[in-house]
Design a protein around this motif. Structure first.
Motif, short mmCIF file in Angstrom:
data_model
loop_
_atom_site.label_atom_id
_atom_site.label_comp_id
_atom_site.label_asym_id
_atom_site.label_seq_id
_atom_site.Cartn_x
_atom_site.Cartn_y
_atom_site.Cartn_z
N UNK A 1 0.85 -1.19 0.00
CA UNK A 1 0.00 0.00 0.00
C UNK A 1 0.89 1.24 0.00
N UNK A 2 0.65 2.14 -0.95
CA UNK A 2 1.46 3.35 -1.03
C UNK A 2 0.96 4.31 -2.09
N UNK A 3 0.30 3.79 -3.14
CA UNK A 3 -0.24 4.65 -4.18
C UNK A 3 -1.57 5.25 -3.75
N UNK A 4 -1.74 6.52 -4.06
CA UNK A 4 -2.98 7.21 -3.73
C UNK A 4 -3.99 7.16 -4.86
N UNK A 5 -3.55 6.74 -6.05
CA UNK A 5 -4.45 6.60 -7.19
C UNK A 5 -4.19 5.24 -7.85
N UNK A 6 -4.82 5.00 -8.99
CA UNK A 6 -4.74 3.70 -9.63
C UNK A 6 -3.33 3.29 -10.02
N UNK A 7 -3.09 1.98 -9.91
CA UNK A 7 -1.80 1.40 -10.32
C UNK A 7 -1.92 1.00 -11.79
N UNK A 8 -1.08 1.58 -12.64
CA UNK A 8 -1.16 1.29 -14.09
C UNK A 8 0.06 0.58 -14.62
N UNK B 1 8.52 -3.26 -9.08
CA UNK B 1 8.34 -1.84 -9.39
C UNK B 1 6.88 -1.61 -9.75
N UNK B 2 6.32 -0.55 -9.19
CA UNK B 2 4.93 -0.18 -9.49
C UNK B 2 4.88 1.28 -9.87
N UNK B 3 4.07 1.58 -10.89
CA UNK B 3 3.85 2.96 -11.31
C UNK B 3 2.38 3.29 -11.24
N UNK B 4 2.07 4.53 -10.92
CA UNK B 4 0.68 4.90 -10.71
C UNK B 4 0.27 6.19 -11.36
#
Length: 422
Positions: free
Chosen positions: A234-241, A253-256
């Motif tokens: 948990x760390x993104x405030x919007x959608x994970x794309x 790696x995750x980008x949002x």
């Protein structure tokens, strides 16, 4: 008297005179006149030279003569420092400027956040068009429809092949994920409860299927067990794309849509508590969907930003440091590393809708490939690394030989019998 007393001053000293030389000059005088260049040496002087040489134990006639050849001089400064090295004889690789094949992809959703195209290890490509997933076998050019989901469950928002090339994960708009056996065309299971809204990104790490949703959650699912949720991030405030596991499977790696990249450590994931990120990277100024781990340098990640950013950045994921940043002039939708050369391919949206091939690490443009008339949202690579498939908002699926051809592989044209998807 005084003159006689000083007379001895004009008498030469006999001990300092060379009588032998004088006698030689008197007796050999005629020879000297006939040949003035000939050197005349008295016997006593020659005897003196001989005894001097014997006393000093040397041959004076060979004093300046080398017995062996002198050693070669030592090169203190290499020649390649004083002059540029010779150019490599390796010829430049030919990069086709046009796509090998173009197919119609009617119904593909023009949404930057989705991931609707993937090429599996069994050389089968999957593409989602609205509520249906289609498969193409690049070996025999066969096509098939895998599944059409119910209207209330769709549309399909993401697809991703498992490493075995047999199982395909399908993310749905209703927050569920389906797992299919594509060889037997069989639904294996449906994963529920991980998300509250659409599942827009998927990534495999052996038997772990990681899902990212519009709700900002990232979930690790063990597809082998009934209680499949085994870790959450948990760390993104919007959608994970964007989601990508490193080759070692240790870092994610995750980008949002919140313009952030997070680097996660797999060993820190827990289903019972919120896992804190290893690094939070916030230098992009727009949504980050394009992520690609470097195949020849461990722990280096390439990322691309949306229309408000237009930059490709390189990261050391051990330290979180940004290694380099390059402005592309266009929205960056996807990134792929060449498996055989140190090159990076980027696909772009507004405003040019092109593909750009970069030489790493100089980031010099090697080629720009044009053909799509809308943003190139989706890009994937064949198992051998030679062919690249792209899908865009212009409802086209194109195939490019941008990464070259393996010498040991026969030249074949994929999907030669088809000119449209449906």
């Amino acid at each position: 008297m005084n003159n006689w007393e000083n007379l001895d001053r004009f008498i030469p000293n006999r001990s300092a005179m060379d009588f032998s030389y004088a006698h030689c000059m008197l007796t050999e005088g005629m020879k000297i006149k006939q040949n003035p260049t000939e050197e005349v040496t008295s016997p006593s002087r020659e005897l003196f030279r001989k005894r001097l040489a014997e006393a000093l134990n040397m041959n004076r006639t060979r004093i300046l003569e080398f017995k062996n050849k002198p050693p070669p001089p030592v090169e203190l400064i290499p020649k390649y420092i004083l002059s540029p090295p010779p150019r490599s004889s390796k010829p430049m690789r030919y990069i086709p400027q046009k796509s090998e094949k173009t197919l119609e992809a009617l119904g593909i959703i023009d949404d930057f956040s989705l991931n609707l195209l993937d090429w599996g290890s069994s050389n089968v490509l999957s593409i989602a068009l609205e509520d249906t997933v289609y498969l193409w076998n690049a070996d025999d050019s066969s096509t098939s429809e895998l599944v059409t989901v119910e209207e209330e469950d769709g549309p399909i928002t993401s697809v991703s092949w498992a490493p075995d090339g047999r199982r395909l994960a399908i993310g749905l708009n209703n927050s569920h994920v389906q797992l299919w056996d594509c060889f037997d065309t069989k639904l294996l299971r449906t994963l529920r409860g991980a998300h509250e809204s659409r599942v827009s990104s998927l990534a495999w790490n052996n038997h772990i299927l990681t899902t990212g949703g519009l709700d900002g959650r990232i979930v690790n699912n063990d597809v082998r067990v009934r209680s499949h949720i085994v870790g959450t991030y948990s760390g993104h405030q919007q959608g994970v794309c964007g989601l990508k596991w490193s080759a070692s499977g240790r870092q994610l790696a995750s980008g949002g849509n919140d313009n952030l990249i997070h680097i996660w450590d797999r060993s820190m994931a827990s289903s019972n508590s919120t896992t804190r990120w290893l690094h939070r990277l916030d230098e992009h100024k727009d949504a980050v969907k394009a992520l690609a781990w470097c195949p020849f340098r461990e722990n280096m990640l390439a990322s691309g930003g949306g229309a408000g950013d237009q930059c490709i950045r390189f990261w050391n994921t051990n330290t979180g440091a940004c290694l380099n940043s390059v402005s592309t002039g266009s929205q960056v939708c996807a990134l792929l590393w060449n498996k055989n050369e140190r090159e990076l391919l980027s696909s772009h949206g507004l405003t040019r809708n092109q593909l750009t091939l970069w030489k790493y690490p100089s980031m010099v443009k090697m080629a720009e490939l044009n053909g799509h008339t809308s943003r190139v949202l989706f890009m994937t690579q064949s198992p051998d690394g030679c062919m690249v498939a792209t899908a865009a908002g212009d409802q086209e699926l194109r195939f490019w030989k941008v990464f070259g051809t393996l010498a040991s592989k026969a030249k074949t044209e994929p999907f030669a019998n088809f000119n449209r998807i449906r």
